[in-house]
Design an enzyme around this catalytic site. Structure first.
Site, PDB file in Angstrom:
ATOM      1  N   ASN A   1       1.683   8.461  11.513  1.00 45.64           N
ATOM      2  CA  ASN A   1       1.792   9.030  10.359  1.00 45.64           C
ATOM      3  C   ASN A   1       1.065   8.426   9.109  1.00 45.64           C
ATOM      4  O   ASN A   1       0.375   6.945   8.482  1.00 45.64           O
ATOM      5  CB  ASN A   1       3.442   7.640   9.900  1.00 45.64           C
ATOM      6  CG  ASN A   1       4.154   7.435   8.065  1.00 45.64           C
ATOM      7  OD1 ASN A   1       4.163   8.749   7.676  1.00 45.64           O
ATOM      8  ND2 ASN A   1       4.787   6.311   8.320  1.00 45.64           N
ATOM      9  N   TRP A   2       0.958   9.674   8.198  1.00 45.28           N
ATOM     10  CA  TRP A   2      -0.784   9.327   6.972  1.00 45.28           C
ATOM     11  C   TRP A   2       0.109   8.466   5.826  1.00 45.28           C
ATOM     12  O   TRP A   2      -0.622   8.460   4.963  1.00 45.28           O
ATOM     13  CB  TRP A   2      -0.852  10.576   6.430  1.00 45.28           C
ATOM     14  CG  TRP A   2      -1.443  11.692   7.578  1.00 45.28           C
ATOM     15  CD1 TRP A   2      -1.953  11.021   8.937  1.00 45.28           C
ATOM     16  CD2 TRP A   2      -2.245  12.541   7.490  1.00 45.28           C
ATOM     17  NE1 TRP A   2      -2.679  12.161   9.698  1.00 45.28           N
ATOM     18  CE2 TRP A   2      -2.998  12.917   8.843  1.00 45.28           C
ATOM     19  CE3 TRP A   2      -2.083  13.246   6.351  1.00 45.28           C
ATOM     20  CZ2 TRP A   2      -3.654  14.077   9.007  1.00 45.28           C
ATOM     21  CZ3 TRP A   2      -3.445  14.242   6.340  1.00 45.28           C
ATOM     22  CH2 TRP A   2      -3.611  14.969   7.397  1.00 45.28           C
ATOM     23  N   LYS A   3       1.764   8.451   5.856  1.00 42.34           N
ATOM     24  CA  LYS A   3       2.164   7.937   4.348  1.00 42.34           C
ATOM     25  C   LYS A   3       1.433   8.559   3.093  1.00 42.34           C
ATOM     26  O   LYS A   3       1.473   9.877   3.306  1.00 42.34           O
ATOM     27  CB  LYS A   3       1.852   5.698   4.745  1.00 42.34           C
ATOM     28  CG  LYS A   3       2.655   5.745   5.814  1.00 42.34           C
ATOM     29  CD  LYS A   3       2.554   4.648   6.000  1.00 42.34           C
ATOM     30  CE  LYS A   3       3.341   3.804   7.010  1.00 42.34           C
ATOM     31  NZ  LYS A   3       3.815   2.099   7.160  1.00 42.34           N
TER      32      LYS A   3
ATOM     33  N   HIS B   1      12.390   6.174   7.799  1.00 41.58           N
ATOM     34  CA  HIS B   1      11.493   4.975   7.767  1.00 41.58           C
ATOM     35  C   HIS B   1      12.321   3.810   6.757  1.00 41.58           C
ATOM     36  O   HIS B   1      12.546   3.852   5.956  1.00 41.58           O
ATOM     37  CB  HIS B   1      10.228   5.636   7.517  1.00 41.58           C
ATOM     38  CG  HIS B   1       9.254   5.031   7.561  1.00 41.58           C
ATOM     39  ND1 HIS B   1       9.099   3.769   6.677  1.00 41.58           N
ATOM     40  CD2 HIS B   1       8.217   4.884   8.296  1.00 41.58           C
ATOM     41  CE1 HIS B   1       6.762   3.192   7.626  1.00 41.58           C
ATOM     42  NE2 HIS B   1       6.437   4.443   8.485  1.00 41.58           N
TER      43      HIS B   1
ATOM     44  N   GLU C   1      10.167   2.319   4.600  1.00 36.12           N
ATOM     45  CA  GLU C   1      10.081   2.626   3.632  1.00 36.12           C
ATOM     46  C   GLU C   1      10.531   3.335   2.475  1.00 36.12           C
ATOM     47  O   GLU C   1      10.571   2.571   1.361  1.00 36.12           O
ATOM     48  CB  GLU C   1       8.652   2.855   3.756  1.00 36.12           C
ATOM     49  CG  GLU C   1       7.410   1.664   4.030  1.00 36.12           C
ATOM     50  CD  GLU C   1       5.878   2.200   4.329  1.00 36.12           C
ATOM     51  OE1 GLU C   1       5.085   1.693   4.777  1.00 36.12           O
ATOM     52  OE2 GLU C   1       5.632   4.111   4.259  1.00 36.12           O
TER      53      GLU C   1
ATOM     54  N   GLU D   1      10.662   0.124  14.400  1.00 39.11           N
ATOM     55  CA  GLU D   1       9.757  -0.305  13.450  1.00 39.11           C
ATOM     56  C   GLU D   1      10.272  -1.465  13.328  1.00 39.11           C
ATOM     57  O   GLU D   1      10.932  -1.561  12.256  1.00 39.11           O
ATOM     58  CB  GLU D   1       9.092   1.189  12.878  1.00 39.11           C
ATOM     59  CG  GLU D   1      10.827   1.759  11.690  1.00 39.11           C
ATOM     60  CD  GLU D   1       9.693   1.648  10.496  1.00 39.11           C
ATOM     61  OE1 GLU D   1       9.256   2.080  10.443  1.00 39.11           O
ATOM     62  OE2 GLU D   1      10.762   1.951   9.738  1.00 39.11           O
TER      63      GLU D   1
ATOM     64  N   GLY E   1       2.922  -2.575   8.442  1.00 38.09           N
ATOM     65  CA  GLY E   1       1.480  -3.026   7.326  1.00 38.09           C
ATOM     66  C   GLY E   1       0.956  -4.270   7.290  1.00 38.09           C
ATOM     67  O   GLY E   1       0.705  -4.511   6.452  1.00 38.09           O
TER      68      GLY E   1
ATOM     69  N   SER F   1       2.284  -1.433  13.590  1.00 31.46           N
ATOM     70  CA  SER F   1       1.004  -2.095  13.176  1.00 31.46           C
ATOM     71  C   SER F   1       0.733  -0.998  15.189  1.00 31.46           C
ATOM     72  O   SER F   1      -0.199  -2.481  14.924  1.00 31.46           O
ATOM     73  CB  SER F   1       1.256  -3.357  13.072  1.00 31.46           C
ATOM     74  OG  SER F   1       1.404  -2.944  11.623  1.00 31.46           O
TER      75      SER F   1
ATOM     76  N   GLY G   1       0.431   4.715  12.505  1.00 36.09           N
ATOM     77  CA  GLY G   1       0.332   4.653  11.040  1.00 36.09           C
ATOM     78  C   GLY G   1      -0.949   4.438  10.073  1.00 36.09           C
ATOM     79  O   GLY G   1      -1.771   5.270  10.800  1.00 36.09           O
TER      80      GLY G   1
END
Length: 257
Positions: free
Chosen positions: A17-19, A103, A105, A175, A181, A219, A240
């Site tokens: 997941n490149w975000k 997700h 976020e 997650e 993060g 993570s 991530g």
């Protein structure tokens, strides 16, 4: 595509997941390394979920390889006057295999409810995209003893618009919000306990869902991947920041073997 519940064993997956990261030249270098090392994915499904602007470039770079590509979200709507939204059908035009849905976020920063997530899951299934349903609890929810209640509700609602046959085509990603993060990671025992709960919840919905893949997404690093992936109910990882480092991502993928 997603592992099917009728198969004799669960597939292993490593999804990057490149975000909100990337630029054209750096992306090309990373994708070329993944493509050049594609034999490592013989024992696992490997993919990257990239920002929308880079989907076409990613498809062109990976086409013909065994590495899959996906997006990080889709709209809950099929089409229409929703400026700035990207539908699952649009994503499918670029041959994406996966879409992250729900997700933490998106839930936190965009206020996405479980009901909205359920609509997005359905949109993915309608467009032959595998939804990767993200579930997880906050630190407060875990410390209060409500972690399983929270993630059980998230999973139940996410699947609520699907038939059992459709639900076989999802992937679940656990997650823990407190480990996203932050550099913190749940212990292997904590991860296994939660994945076991999720697997039981899937089987309680239908025996046909017992082999749905469940990934860990808190993570994961190359140094922790092997021990995490050796847990009996962990089928791989939603990776991530480590997926932006080609060497580390390859080491994580290799840990799935």
């Amino acid at each position: 595509m997603a592992p099917q519940a009728g198969e004799s064993m669960r597939k292993k997956l490593a999804l990057g997941n490149w975000k909100m990261n990337g630029e054209t030249e750096a992306n090309a270098r990373l994708l070329n390394v993944l493509r050049d090392n594609e034999p490592i994915s013989d024992d696992a499904i490997v993919g990257v979920c990239v920002p929308y602007l880079y989907v076409g470039h990613t498809r062109d770079a990976l086409r013909g390889s065994c590495v899959k590509w996906g997006v990080q979200d889709v709209s809950a709507q099929s089409e229409g006057a929703y400026t700035g939204e990207i539908s699952a059908r649009m994503a499918s035009d670029f041959d994406v295999s996966f879409a992250l849905v729900g997700h933490s976020e998106r839930r936190t920063y965009h206020g996405e409810s479980d009901v909205i997530v359920a609509s997005k899951v359905l949109r993915c299934i309608e467009s032959n995209i595998t939804p990767v349903i993200c579930v997880g609890e906050t630190l407060v929810e875990r410390e209060s003893g409500n972690a399983n209640t929270v993630i059980g509700q998230q999973l139940s609602v996410a699947l609520s618009k699907l038939s059992d046959d459709q639900a076989q085509n999802v992937v679940v990603a656990y997650e823990p919000v407190w480990a996203i993060g932050t550099g913190r990671s749940a212990s292997p025992d904590q991860v296994q306990a939660t994945h076991s709960f999720l697997r039981q919840a899937l089987a309680a919905r239908s025996e046909t869902l017992k082999n749905v893949a469940i990934l860990y997404g808190g993570s994961v690093k190359a140094t922790s991947a092997s021990e995490l992936f050796h847990q009996p109910d962990v089928d791989g990882g939603l990776i991530g920041s480590a997926s932006l480092d080609a060497r580390q991502f390859i080491d994580i993928i290799d840990a799935l073997r």
